[in-house]
Design an enzyme around this catalytic site. Sequence first.
Site, short mmCIF file in Angstrom:
data_model
loop_
_atom_site.label_atom_id
_atom_site.label_comp_id
_atom_site.label_asym_id
_atom_site.label_seq_id
_atom_site.Cartn_x
_atom_site.Cartn_y
_atom_site.Cartn_z
N LYS A 71 0.77 -1.22 0.07
CA LYS A 71 -0.07 0.05 -0.04
C LYS A 71 0.72 1.46 0.04
O LYS A 71 0.78 2.23 -0.62
CB LYS A 71 -0.84 -0.17 1.30
CG LYS A 71 -1.87 1.05 1.30
CD LYS A 71 -2.93 0.66 2.37
CE LYS A 71 -2.47 0.79 3.60
NZ LYS A 71 -1.64 -0.52 4.30
N THR A 73 3.93 1.48 -1.01
CA THR A 73 4.85 1.75 -2.20
C THR A 73 3.92 2.24 -3.27
O THR A 73 4.29 2.78 -4.10
CB THR A 73 5.44 0.09 -2.85
OG1 THR A 73 6.04 -0.46 -1.51
CG2 THR A 73 5.86 -0.13 -3.67
N ARG A 94 2.44 8.22 6.85
CA ARG A 94 2.62 8.03 8.22
C ARG A 94 4.07 7.69 8.50
O ARG A 94 4.96 7.28 7.45
CB ARG A 94 1.83 6.80 8.85
CG ARG A 94 0.41 7.01 9.15
CD ARG A 94 -0.40 5.85 9.59
NE ARG A 94 -0.08 4.70 8.48
CZ ARG A 94 -0.13 3.27 8.95
NH1 ARG A 94 -0.78 3.24 10.18
NH2 ARG A 94 -0.14 2.47 8.15
N LYS A 105 8.54 -6.03 9.70
CA LYS A 105 8.67 -5.15 8.21
C LYS A 105 10.22 -4.93 7.99
O LYS A 105 10.41 -5.04 6.86
CB LYS A 105 7.92 -4.06 8.58
CG LYS A 105 6.53 -4.14 8.46
CD LYS A 105 5.85 -2.69 8.37
CE LYS A 105 4.27 -2.76 7.97
NZ LYS A 105 3.73 -1.48 7.63
N ALA A 273 -3.61 1.23 12.58
CA ALA A 273 -4.82 1.03 12.08
C ALA A 273 -5.62 0.00 12.93
O ALA A 273 -7.00 -0.02 12.81
CB ALA A 273 -4.91 0.90 10.96
N PHE A 301 -3.54 -0.52 7.31
CA PHE A 301 -3.93 -2.01 6.94
C PHE A 301 -5.29 -2.10 6.00
O PHE A 301 -5.12 -1.28 5.04
CB PHE A 301 -4.36 -2.59 8.41
CG PHE A 301 -3.31 -2.91 9.29
CD1 PHE A 301 -2.39 -3.84 8.84
CD2 PHE A 301 -3.46 -2.38 10.84
CE1 PHE A 301 -1.21 -3.93 9.82
CE2 PHE A 301 -2.27 -2.78 11.37
CZ PHE A 301 -0.99 -3.49 10.95
N PHE A 381 3.54 -8.54 -9.49
CA PHE A 381 4.67 -9.43 -9.14
C PHE A 381 5.12 -10.16 -10.20
O PHE A 381 4.31 -10.40 -11.27
CB PHE A 381 4.45 -10.42 -7.96
CG PHE A 381 4.39 -9.53 -6.60
CD1 PHE A 381 5.43 -9.91 -5.66
CD2 PHE A 381 3.34 -8.86 -6.27
CE1 PHE A 381 5.32 -9.34 -4.28
CE2 PHE A 381 3.49 -8.12 -4.96
CZ PHE A 381 4.36 -8.62 -3.97
N TRP A 409 7.04 -0.72 -8.08
CA TRP A 409 8.20 -1.30 -7.06
C TRP A 409 9.39 -1.39 -8.13
O TRP A 409 10.36 -1.39 -7.73
CB TRP A 409 7.72 -2.60 -6.39
CG TRP A 409 8.93 -3.16 -5.67
CD1 TRP A 409 9.17 -2.93 -4.14
CD2 TRP A 409 10.03 -4.41 -5.82
NE1 TRP A 409 10.07 -3.73 -3.71
CE2 TRP A 409 10.66 -4.48 -4.76
CE3 TRP A 409 10.03 -4.95 -7.29
CZ2 TRP A 409 11.66 -5.32 -4.81
CZ3 TRP A 409 11.12 -5.91 -7.30
CH2 TRP A 409 12.05 -5.91 -6.22
#
Length: 556
Positions: A71, A73, A94, A105, A273, A301, A381, A409
């Site tokens: 999200k 990214t 954030r 992460k 969240a 989230f 992907f 990405w």
Amino acid sequence: MKSDIEIAQSICLKPITEIGKKVGIDFDDIELYGKYKAKLSFEKIKAVETNTPGKLILVTAINPTPAGEGKSTMSIGLADALNKLGKKTMLALREPSLGPVMGIKGGAAGGGYAQVLPMEDINLHFTGDMHAITTANNALSALIDNHLQQGNDLEIDQRRIIWKRVVDLNDRALRQIIVGLGSPINGIPREDGFDITVASEIMAILCLATDLKDLKARLANIVIAYRYDKSPIYVRDLKVEGALTLILKDAIKPNLVQTIYGTPALVHGGPFANIAHGCNSVLATTTALRLADYTVTEAGFGADLGAEKFLDIKVPNLPKAPDVIVIVATLRALKMQGGVAKTELSFENIEAIQKGFANLKRHVENMRKYHIPVIVAINEFVADTEAEIHALKTLCKEIDVPVELASVWANGAEGGLDLAKTVMHLIAQETADYKRLYSDEETLEEKITKIITQIYGGKAVQFGPKAKKQLKQFTELGWDRLPVCMAKTQYSFSDNPFLLGAPTDFTITIREFVPKTGAGFIVALTSDVMTMPGLPKVPAAMNMDVSEDGTALGLF
């Protein structure tokens, strides 16, 4: 391909003064934190208050899975793509918490060629906002315990102190503790506990305050405990809201950084969240709206948590609602929602995508309830097959929702151009007519029932014994007119993290409420959700290091 940190460290950053000029931020408008970070001055924030807000794009996602959704990214890549198309665009994101950075992460500043920089600083201590919030929170704890020690003039019932200490790390051993042990000079023994900093009410307040005056007023309105007669005690009763505001006087200012492509980004505040409201600061989003033609922001989230709270809690504090909502999904994650194990995600499985699509479909339907246009962004992907992509596009067409592939990405701004064009087209063609899910006049029970039945897809809500007593108490105190902030697992629409897809006919149990009267909402704790996470078996911290020249290593 290079790792995220290798990509980030290969970029030649531009001075932050140069980045600011793109949106009318001059040298005198910022307070420098080195060459590549700065805070906006109150004078600049005040100077743009009369500017007409630009377009607002909210990025959210399906329920998160170990497969990853991307999200942040996608938010960064979309903003870069809009800038590449010649649109004056800003990001409002954030700040990462050290808890998940050191835990799972390993970094939370985007990924690949869609990152905010300097990623090492943003992921670690940044400009010190998290430390300031932690210090203010714990200063209040110290002042409460000192008041008990010095005679307890406010008649605080030490069994009913609801204010907890915090630390910005995942540390399960601190969830329940006893303080004041040893001797009378060490204070009054009592039960206490730690939350993670991003769950602190002070974090929520910082992210909802509009200026220092509002910040102080909100801090003064925090409920810290109850008296022996069960009446609430506020920070204003301790008369320390001024001291807490002093600690936060710089932290409230939004932080200015840049993306790999030089897009200006305001990265400020970081409530989770699943246990808080999951959005960056009102000040950052509002200021970006008044500086740029397009502002891209995100909510934490899945859309059932972050986006619902953005729309029901944050938007009433903004100058406008989103013009469009982008829901991020990956084929991998949809396959997991359809029951495929993580080890099998590389194999084509159209049946699983069709089954997992139920999760995405419900999020689309939910966001449409707010009368805002929706678009699906497929985060590409390399293992995605043409047949799988075609299947997902067909499913999206059946529910009449626009869908675009994005490879930000791997390809940065170039990989988000189609998505950016479709987002702009959607904004131009459809006018948002924002409608909140519930009104302030509805009771807490009515608000929660609406969220559970209309957003989660459940059939009912059940209140535990403590929650039932609190419903009556909060109604008597007038707190029942505040918005609701659900504390729930992020992995499922239900309160069972293992119930994937789009479950129905479930009941969610509210075990307890926590009043956040300073922030202006009531937290409803469901099931066994924790406000202090724990570390995984192999924390990301185990792969982190620093070279002899000070270069950060292992931040993914």
